[in-house]
Design an enzyme around this catalytic site. Sequence first.
Site, PDB file in Angstrom:
ATOM      1  N   ASP A  38     -21.358  70.256  25.138  1.00 15.45           N
ATOM      2  CA  ASP A  38     -21.373  69.650  26.481  1.00 15.45           C
ATOM      3  C   ASP A  38     -20.123  69.935  27.316  1.00 15.45           C
ATOM      4  O   ASP A  38     -19.001  69.942  26.820  1.00 15.45           O
ATOM      5  CB  ASP A  38     -21.499  68.129  26.368  1.00 15.45           C
ATOM      6  CG  ASP A  38     -22.859  67.705  25.842  1.00 15.45           C
ATOM      7  OD1 ASP A  38     -23.603  68.572  25.354  1.00 15.45           O
ATOM      8  OD2 ASP A  38     -23.158  66.506  25.903  1.00 15.45           O
ATOM      9  N   ASP A  40     -33.473  68.571  23.781  1.00 18.91           N
ATOM     10  CA  ASP A  40     -32.196  68.486  23.086  1.00 18.91           C
ATOM     11  C   ASP A  40     -32.409  68.663  21.583  1.00 18.91           C
ATOM     12  O   ASP A  40     -33.549  68.797  21.122  1.00 18.91           O
ATOM     13  CB  ASP A  40     -31.562  67.117  23.400  1.00 18.91           C
ATOM     14  CG  ASP A  40     -30.075  67.246  23.659  1.00 18.91           C
ATOM     15  OD1 ASP A  40     -29.432  68.050  22.965  1.00 18.91           O
ATOM     16  OD2 ASP A  40     -29.552  66.530  24.537  1.00 18.91           O
TER      17      ASP A  40
END
Length: 639
Positions: free
Chosen positions: A281, A194
Amino acid sequence: MHSRAYGLVSAIAVALAVSAQAAPAVDPLAPTAKWTAITRGDAAVPPMGWNSWNAFLTAIDEEKVMGTAEALVSTGLARLGYRYVNIDDGWWHKRRQSDGRMQIRTNIFPSAKVGGPQETSFRPLTDKLHAMGLKAGIYSDIGHNSCSQSGGSLNPQYLPEGSVAEREIGLAGNVDKDIQLYFKDWGFDYIKVDACGVDEQAQRRRARNGGGYNTHPNLIVDESLNRTNVPALRAAYQSVSDALQRARPNGDYVFSICAWGAGNVRAWGKEIGNVVRTSSDILPVWGRMLHVFDSAATRPLYAHPGAWNDPDMLFIGHGEFDVNHLVEAKSHFSLWAVINAPLLIGYDMRNAPKSLIDIWGNADLVAANQDKGGHQAVLAYDSNDVQIFVKTLAGTDRKIVAIFNRGVGPVDVLLMAKHLKFADGAPIVLRDLWSKATLDPFAKERSFKVAPRETLVFEASGTRALPDGQYLSEIPGRINVAHDGVVTPQADPTVHRSINPWEGTNSGGTRAMYAGWGGAMADQSPYGGTLLLRGEAFMTGIGILTNSRMEVRNDGAFRRFSARVGIDDNSLNTRDGARFLVYADGRLVAQSRALKFGDAPAVLTAVIGAAKIVELVVRQASGAQIPASAVWADAALLR
Ligand code: GLA
């Protein structure tokens, strides 16, 4: 080392990496006779499996992970290909300061307690997964800190603990150490990395939520590409890729870059990672699904075996994709399947109802997604209401077609033979991949009623319009856009702009944000227009900017190349001409004269022999700053 000083050292390391990267390479348009996209890693087909995040957020534990693993096996989903069991954010306890070794939160992963009071290992867990025929995945961050540490409503009991340095659980400054630990000692096979540790917004949130963190230089500024440090971001991810190759020289790993479409990653991710997140997301909300889907769906030329566009994980089973919304859930799955997205389930598999298992378990759609050609579906018809996607299957004349109603009302859709690049006169047979019914044959066209939010998916058999070869836009899995001619990265305005769920309407609006606009397109111009050469429209071809180079894997399959080429009628630059060049294994085999805006399309044919790699180059005649739009109309490899 004192953590402040350590921050400085890592800043210097990044700066050095940047200047090393910035050294001008050879002429990017010169033929290389090579396939330059990533070939490392285990991603010949899109990875499939499960990830803990959409199911549990950070509230993970061993029972949930192992319960899922058992369910994947007992439901038959593992046999179908769902083999990665991936742990996301929430597993970490701290970074041990004596030697920098990462420690696992053993109160939630009891089997990780293997030695003395400070010693933890995931090896018992990965051993169990491997013994079940599964693979294991782990999660980290490219900066010092994770996304969960940026706060929000996540359970504080799952956050890393200890001093500032102990809570620095990301890879920055520890790349080799952590990758060796995760892949050699602990036996993981997959890592998602990430980017919250290097993201301005996340760092700001972290500081607001009580501080106690060192900052990392901001490599990502979500709302400003100009302030994003693309070379440093890329160099950081490259260092992970190199560490993975050192830890697993046999290439038995998957590297997932989770930089949310930021930092122009949609252009370079395919050179470094196996899975490349193209957006922020997903959430179990229709508009959000459209948003993340769009970020990947127009980019078939940027994915191929070894590197896949990742519109984020499946959210089937939740919210607007739950058991009461099976139309939406099936659409979500169909769309992910045809664009070759990784299929990572995000549901508590210990309690999965049959209606959902039947969706993930649709063997025909899984087979389409896993087809070894790796050809992401191409848009054959595009609008904000309805889209038609067509995916070529390897080694057969069959195709997969998905008809997607994005809207809230029913629509009538005419599916045309030309959408499928099938001959008009010959019969076409469709097999419905949800109902499994085979429809009566038709020629030329057939109409369908598509319910709101429904996606019809068929396997189509017919006679190919080009019997002795394949159009390049039918086989994006064979193409690597080595250099797309984009001079200044621009945000893609065609991605559905849903309300940002984290901000609501507390701003002036949702803005276009993912660089990649102007990139190479299948059957469209780089800016989404029809391919047009002096008034002649082409439904088939590649639209790409000038000063570009594409690599096409031929591997001896075809003998000839043909196209009609020229400058697009909608080119931004109408002044500078360009030359089109074709190379076979590095040897120039055809070139056009310098073609100008308004010229008739020029015919370009070449004998490519048994070439492994064909390269298609467009060189702008002058050094003008504004690229022109080039068209490789009807570009095809012929037998
Ligand atoms: C980011 C990622 C998600 C998930 C969370 C974990 O938001 O994009 O996929 O990994 O972090 O905190």
